[in-house]
Structure formats: C-alpha cells, structure tokens
Design an enzyme around this catalytic site. Structure first.
Site, PDB file in Angstrom:
ATOM      1  N   SER A 211       0.857  -1.185   0.000  1.00 38.51           N
ATOM      2  CA  SER A 211       0.000   0.000   0.000  1.00 38.51           C
ATOM      3  C   SER A 211       0.887   1.227   0.000  1.00 38.51           C
ATOM      4  O   SER A 211       2.015   1.187   0.504  1.00 38.51           O
ATOM      5  CB  SER A 211      -0.901   0.014   1.240  1.00 38.51           C
TER       6      SER A 211
ATOM      7  N   TYR B  26      -2.085  -0.799   9.978  1.00 40.03           N
ATOM      8  CA  TYR B  26      -2.178  -1.030   8.538  1.00 40.03           C
ATOM      9  C   TYR B  26      -0.888  -0.596   7.847  1.00 40.03           C
ATOM     10  O   TYR B  26      -0.274  -1.366   7.103  1.00 40.03           O
ATOM     11  CB  TYR B  26      -3.380  -0.293   7.943  1.00 40.03           C
TER      12      TYR B  26
END
Length: 267
Positions: free
Chosen positions: A156, A179
């Site tokens: 990401s 995350y």
C-alpha cells in the site's frame, strides 16, 4: 528473442491468489487466467470463493480451485501450497493480495492513535505480514521447482509514506498505525526475500493507491485533489502491473516495489 506475447503467456503455470474473492483479488484472478494460468482462489468467504473460481474457469477456460481459510490459521496456510500443486499440477505464481483492512466498527481500529488496540494491531500484522511470510515459506520448494517462480506481494502507499489525516476529517474513515506498519513490513520482506530466494524465485511488490469504492464524497474530493492523475484508482489499473511482475515480462526484475498510485507519492 521471445515476442511480447510469448513473454506474457502463462499457459501451463498455476497461480495462487490470496484474497482472490475480493475486489482487487478477482481482477488479479481474471488477469492471470486471461494470460493462460490455472488459478487457485483463496479467501475467507466460502460462497465468494466458489463463485469466483467457477466464474474464472468458465470465462477463461482454465482450471481453477477454491480454498476457503482464515489466514490466521497457520496450519491451514502452510498446507495451502501443497493442496494447490496437488490439484492443479504445480505452483508457479503466488500473489499475496489478502489484507486486514478492518472496519469503523472494529474496536481500537479507526480511532485516534492513543486509543488504538494492541489486539487489533496484532490481528492486522497476523493477516498482512505473518501469513504472507508463512505462505511464501511453505510455497518456496514448489516455486523453486517451477523455473518461473514469482511472488507478488500487495502492499500500500501507506507502507511507503505517512498518512495525511486531514483526508478523513468529518468521515467515518481512518488510517490505523497497524495497517501502514504491516504493509511497510511486507515491502521490506519483499526486498529481503528477493535476495535470499534468487535466482530461482523472483519476489516483488505492488503498492496500490486508493481505490474508488463508494467512499465518503468528502474523502474522494480531497484524495483526488492530492493525486497528480486527478482521480482514485480502479481495480483495472492494477492488472497490467500484476501481469508484468507475474510473467516473464519481468524475468530480470526482483526486489522491486511498483507504486500504482496515480502519482500520489511523487509530490
């Protein structure tokens, strides 16, 4: 010298896609199958797994199989590559696409840093980092044997840069530390494995930018304003990057992180 068509041809190879019944995962399954690969779809939702496996097989005339398991189940994760090779004949490509993204209802997730839960942190790292480690480790003998072994980890942009929290003002969305940390760890695992598993197995990663999926209009407007390409990503935007890294188009590429983010990280 091989043609481009020959370099991208995956006929006779088998791919395992984790998170294969998700939005990006399904696009990846279609991409690999269209290029000729047999595809194993791994996800936690049995109905979506089977539906995806059946659809991909019918649409692209390849062999498929569904694997329903929770990536927190270590024994099931470690057994998956062998099951794929037994059913489909080999394992040549592994795509770690599954991700713990949480929801706004999850305790200690989309909350200020001071309130983020250690238990939720652990759950995110288990799915986003520990499971890919275990799966790649279990798949390594098969990937070495392939002659075309390729691992593609899906990271990401938030594994590369920090978040701009103003994007989330007055929305139910957020950007938890777990995350970004887990995706950053996956990118570094990619680099580490690329030198250790070479030359038999190549290991690369793709970092998607934000994918449009019905988010709060305020978030979308802010995100697009900060993106040079002026829009959020679609699943289709990721297909070319995956085919490049999964196939012999990238036969001399390993240890790389390809950002498919519309220029988000170029500012």
């Amino acid at each position: 010298m091989k043609s481009i068509k020959e370099l991208m041809d995956l006929t006779g190879r088998t791919a395992l896609v984790t998170g294969g019944a998700g939005h990006i995962g399904q696009a990846f399954c279609d991409t690999l199958a269209e290029a000729g690969a047999n595809v194993a779809v791994l996800d936690v939702d049995s109905d979506r797994v089977e539906d995806t496996a059946v659809r991909v097989a019918e649409e692209w005339s390849v062999e498929t199989m569904g694997l329903t398991l929770d990536l927190a189940d270590e024994k099931a994760v470690v057994a998956a590559p062998g099951k794929v090779a037994e059913a489909l004949g080999s394992l040549d490509i592994l795509v770690n696409c599954a991700a713990f993204v949480g929801t706004s209802k999850l305790t200690g997730w989309v909350v200020p840093f001071e309130e983020q839960s250690v238990d939720t942190w652990r759950a995110a790292l288990e799915t986003n980092l520990t499971a890919p480690f275990a799966l790649i480790q279990a798949a390594t003998p098969l990937l070495r044997r392939s002659g075309h072994g390729s691992v593609v980890n899906i990271g990401s942009t938030y594994g590369v840069v920090g978040p701009d929290m103003s994007l989330y003002d007055d929305t139910k969305m957020g950007n938890p530390a777990a995350y970004g940390a887990s995706k950053g760890g996956l990118i570094q695992l990619t680099r580490w494995l690329s030198t250790v598993l070479a030359p038999e197995v190549r290991v690369n990663s793709i970092c998607p930018g934000g994918v449009a999926r019905g988010q709060d209009p305020k978030f979308i407007k802010r995100y697009e304003a900060k993106t040079p390409m002026g829009r959020m990503a679609t699943e289709e935007d990721m297909k070319g990057a995956l085919l490049f890294l999964a196939s012999d188009l990238s036969a001399y590429v390993t240890g790389q992180n390809l950002l498919v983010d519309g220029g988000w990280t170029a500012w």
